[in-house]
Design a protein around this motif. Structure first.
Motif, mmCIF file in Angstrom:
data_model
loop_
_atom_site.group_PDB
_atom_site.id
_atom_site.type_symbol
_atom_site.label_atom_id
_atom_site.label_comp_id
_atom_site.label_asym_id
_atom_site.label_seq_id
_atom_site.Cartn_x
_atom_site.Cartn_y
_atom_site.Cartn_z
ATOM 1 N N THR A 97 0.842 -1.198 0.000
ATOM 2 C CA THR A 97 0.000 0.000 0.000
ATOM 3 C C THR A 97 0.880 1.251 0.000
ATOM 4 O O THR A 97 1.759 1.401 0.851
ATOM 5 C CB THR A 97 -0.925 0.022 1.228
ATOM 6 N N PRO A 98 0.649 2.190 -0.941
ATOM 7 C CA PRO A 98 1.501 3.387 -1.055
ATOM 8 C C PRO A 98 1.368 4.340 0.128
ATOM 9 O O PRO A 98 0.344 4.381 0.810
ATOM 10 C CB PRO A 98 1.003 4.056 -2.345
ATOM 11 N N PHE A 99 2.394 5.144 0.310
ATOM 12 C CA PHE A 99 2.465 6.125 1.390
ATOM 13 C C PHE A 99 1.222 7.008 1.423
ATOM 14 O O PHE A 99 0.582 7.170 2.465
ATOM 15 C CB PHE A 99 3.725 6.980 1.192
ATOM 16 N N LYS A 100 0.886 7.616 0.278
ATOM 17 C CA LYS A 100 -0.220 8.579 0.257
ATOM 18 C C LYS A 100 -1.554 7.916 0.567
ATOM 19 O O LYS A 100 -2.429 8.531 1.173
ATOM 20 C CB LYS A 100 -0.265 9.294 -1.101
ATOM 21 N N GLU A 101 -1.737 6.683 0.147
ATOM 22 C CA GLU A 101 -2.990 5.994 0.454
ATOM 23 C C GLU A 101 -3.113 5.749 1.958
ATOM 24 O O GLU A 101 -4.204 5.871 2.529
ATOM 25 C CB GLU A 101 -3.062 4.670 -0.300
ATOM 26 N N ILE A 102 -2.008 5.422 2.616
ATOM 27 C CA ILE A 102 -2.025 5.216 4.069
ATOM 28 C C ILE A 102 -2.365 6.523 4.768
ATOM 29 O O ILE A 102 -3.208 6.562 5.688
ATOM 30 C CB ILE A 102 -0.669 4.679 4.555
ATOM 31 N N ALA A 103 -1.733 7.625 4.340
ATOM 32 C CA ALA A 103 -2.018 8.929 4.938
ATOM 33 C C ALA A 103 -3.487 9.293 4.767
ATOM 34 O O ALA A 103 -4.124 9.813 5.697
ATOM 35 C CB ALA A 103 -1.119 9.991 4.303
ATOM 36 N N HIS A 104 -4.029 9.007 3.587
ATOM 37 C CA HIS A 104 -5.442 9.297 3.325
ATOM 38 C C HIS A 104 -6.347 8.501 4.263
ATOM 39 O O HIS A 104 -7.316 9.038 4.802
ATOM 40 C CB HIS A 104 -5.772 8.971 1.876
ATOM 41 N N LEU A 105 -6.039 7.223 4.491
ATOM 42 C CA LEU A 105 -6.852 6.382 5.368
ATOM 43 C C LEU A 105 -6.836 6.889 6.806
ATOM 44 O O LEU A 105 -7.868 6.916 7.483
ATOM 45 C CB LEU A 105 -6.357 4.933 5.304
ATOM 46 N N LEU A 106 -5.663 7.291 7.284
ATOM 47 C CA LEU A 106 -5.568 7.795 8.657
ATOM 48 C C LEU A 106 -6.425 9.043 8.840
ATOM 49 O O LEU A 106 -7.107 9.200 9.867
ATOM 50 C CB LEU A 106 -4.107 8.101 9.011
ATOM 51 N N LEU A 107 -6.400 9.915 7.842
ATOM 52 C CA LEU A 107 -7.190 11.139 7.936
ATOM 53 C C LEU A 107 -8.682 10.869 7.749
ATOM 54 O O LEU A 107 -9.521 11.401 8.478
ATOM 55 C CB LEU A 107 -6.707 12.144 6.880
ATOM 56 N N GLU A 108 -9.017 10.007 6.796
ATOM 57 C CA GLU A 108 -10.418 9.730 6.502
ATOM 58 C C GLU A 108 -11.140 9.088 7.680
ATOM 59 O O GLU A 108 -12.288 9.427 7.988
ATOM 60 C CB GLU A 108 -10.529 8.829 5.277
ATOM 61 N N TYR A 109 -10.460 8.153 8.344
ATOM 62 C CA TYR A 109 -11.096 7.420 9.439
ATOM 63 C C TYR A 109 -10.729 7.975 10.812
ATOM 64 O O TYR A 109 -11.121 7.405 11.834
ATOM 65 C CB TYR A 109 -10.731 5.937 9.355
ATOM 66 N N ASP A 110 -9.951 9.067 10.836
ATOM 67 C CA ASP A 110 -9.560 9.710 12.086
ATOM 68 C C ASP A 110 -8.919 8.717 13.047
ATOM 69 O O ASP A 110 -9.303 8.589 14.211
ATOM 70 C CB ASP A 110 -10.784 10.368 12.744
ATOM 71 N N ILE A 111 -7.928 8.006 12.536
ATOM 72 C CA ILE A 111 -7.184 7.035 13.339
ATOM 73 C C ILE A 111 -5.706 7.416 13.321
ATOM 74 O O ILE A 111 -5.269 8.202 12.487
ATOM 75 C CB ILE A 111 -7.371 5.595 12.818
ATOM 76 N N THR A 112 -4.951 6.874 14.251
ATOM 77 C CA THR A 112 -3.538 7.238 14.362
ATOM 78 C C THR A 112 -2.596 6.150 13.862
ATOM 79 O O THR A 112 -1.394 6.375 13.771
ATOM 80 C CB THR A 112 -3.179 7.556 15.822
ATOM 81 N N ALA A 113 -3.132 4.974 13.550
ATOM 82 C CA ALA A 113 -2.289 3.876 13.070
ATOM 83 C C ALA A 113 -3.154 2.882 12.310
ATOM 84 O O ALA A 113 -4.375 2.819 12.509
ATOM 85 C CB ALA A 113 -1.582 3.182 14.226
ATOM 86 N N VAL A 114 -2.516 2.102 11.457
ATOM 87 C CA VAL A 114 -3.235 1.114 10.671
ATOM 88 C C VAL A 114 -2.393 -0.163 10.602
ATOM 89 O O VAL A 114 -1.177 -0.109 10.416
ATOM 90 C CB VAL A 114 -3.537 1.657 9.255
ATOM 91 N N PRO A 115 -3.005 -1.339 10.805
ATOM 92 C CA PRO A 115 -2.254 -2.586 10.733
ATOM 93 C C PRO A 115 -1.918 -2.964 9.292
ATOM 94 O O PRO A 115 -2.681 -2.659 8.368
ATOM 95 C CB PRO A 115 -3.193 -3.615 11.359
ATOM 96 N N VAL A 116 -0.793 -3.623 9.143
ATOM 97 C CA VAL A 116 -0.380 -4.159 7.844
ATOM 98 C C VAL A 116 -0.548 -5.672 7.899
ATOM 99 O O VAL A 116 -0.037 -6.323 8.823
ATOM 100 C CB VAL A 116 1.085 -3.804 7.537
ATOM 101 N N VAL A 117 -1.280 -6.235 6.945
ATOM 102 C CA VAL A 117 -1.549 -7.677 6.950
ATOM 103 C C VAL A 117 -0.967 -8.322 5.696
ATOM 104 O O VAL A 117 -0.747 -7.658 4.671
ATOM 105 C CB VAL A 117 -3.070 -7.960 7.022
ATOM 106 N N ASP A 118 -0.734 -9.646 5.790
ATOM 107 C CA ASP A 118 -0.253 -10.386 4.623
ATOM 108 C C ASP A 118 -1.445 -10.898 3.822
ATOM 109 O O ASP A 118 -2.593 -10.555 4.100
ATOM 110 C CB ASP A 118 0.685 -11.524 5.043
ATOM 111 N N GLU A 119 -1.161 -11.768 2.859
ATOM 112 C CA GLU A 119 -2.207 -12.276 1.978
ATOM 113 C C GLU A 119 -3.246 -13.119 2.707
ATOM 114 O O GLU A 119 -4.359 -13.311 2.228
ATOM 115 C CB GLU A 119 -1.581 -13.089 0.837
ATOM 116 N N GLU A 120 -2.901 -13.629 3.885
ATOM 117 C CA GLU A 120 -3.828 -14.453 4.672
ATOM 118 C C GLU A 120 -4.439 -13.674 5.834
ATOM 119 O O GLU A 120 -4.970 -14.266 6.772
ATOM 120 C CB GLU A 120 -3.119 -15.706 5.167
ATOM 121 N N ASN A 121 -4.341 -12.349 5.767
ATOM 122 C CA ASN A 121 -4.928 -11.461 6.775
ATOM 123 C C ASN A 121 -4.273 -11.601 8.145
ATOM 124 O O ASN A 121 -4.897 -11.374 9.178
ATOM 125 C CB ASN A 121 -6.443 -11.689 6.892
ATOM 126 N N ARG A 122 -2.990 -11.960 8.161
ATOM 127 C CA ARG A 122 -2.241 -12.036 9.416
ATOM 128 C C ARG A 122 -1.429 -10.752 9.591
ATOM 129 O O ARG A 122 -0.721 -10.338 8.674
ATOM 130 C CB ARG A 122 -1.324 -13.255 9.422
#
Length: 223
Positions: free
Chosen positions: A21-46
């Motif tokens: 996931t690109p840098f700008k997309e992560i920044a957009h998600l944090l602002l859109e959902y008003d959160i301070t962090a987002v988990p990174v998962v693999d192909e099996e959702n781990r």
């Protein structure tokens, strides 16, 4: 005594990203959902890591934190994160996770030990199913006094100590527990108080020996 489980308090609406996931997309998600962090998962959702606002801000301050070339005064990852363009390079890894069957006490201890505000929640297969925060854990203190009193009588007095339900008077007000009466010789006050403290929602516990408390009807106390 049974504490509430993480799965009872967690939120299952978790915004997540993948390694690419690109840098700008992560920044957009944090602002859109008003959160301070987002988990990174693999192909099996781990969960494999977490990207926070601080990780993104390395773009601005990372090189300064890293210090002049050859000095190594700052965090070793600062320079790398400053040049990262996706979640794989930005994330802090490994991600701290809680199992869905953990008690609220287990989760609170891990948060306190690591100084974090939330934990990712995974199932038996290690797949991300939710997130639990400090504020979620605080919800146990919103339990009604009547529910706390009932659990103390049924779990602490009857099941754990083998006493009759009416053997002691139990009053609960705003989470403050007052147990009064005469304890049998084989039961220590400290044991009784500890059992009461293990009940979710209890703020404080006090024992009043027989003769020091009022004669309120135990069937109406705590209402």
């Amino acid at each position: 005594m049974k504490h509430q489980k993480v799965c009872d308090l967690m939120s299952d609406a978790v915004v997540r990203v993948q390694r690419g996931t690109p840098f700008k997309e992560i920044a957009h998600l944090l602002l859109e959902y008003d959160i301070t962090a987002v988990p990174v998962v693999d192909e099996e959702n781990r969960p494999v890591g977490v990207v926070s606002e601080a990780d993104l801000l390395q773009k601005m301050w990372g090189q300064d934190l890293a210090g002049p070339p050859g000095h190594g005064d700052g965090p070793p990852s600062a320079g790398a994160k400053a040049s990262a363009t996706d979640a794989a390079g930005l994330m802090t890894s490994p991600a701290l996770c809680a199992r869905e069957d953990w008690s609220v006490v287990d989760a609170a201890r891990v948060m306190a030990r690591h100084g974090i505000k939330r934990l990712l929640v995974v199932d038996e297969g290690g797949r991300l199913i939710g997130v639990v925060s400090r504020s979620d854990l605080l919800r146990v203190f919103l339990r009604k006094d009547r529910a706390i009193r009932t659990e103390i009588i049924e779990e602490a007095l009857v099941q754990s100590l083998g006493l009759a339900p009416s053997s002691l008077q139990v009053d609960v007000e705003h989470g403050h527990v007052v147990v009064s009466g005469r304890l049998p010789g084989e039961v220590a006050v400290s044991e009784l108080e500890e059992l009461c403290r293990r009940v979710d929602g209890v703020v404080a516990v006090e024992f009043s020996p027989a003769g020091e408390a009022g004669a309120e009807d135990p069937t109406t106390a705590g209402r």
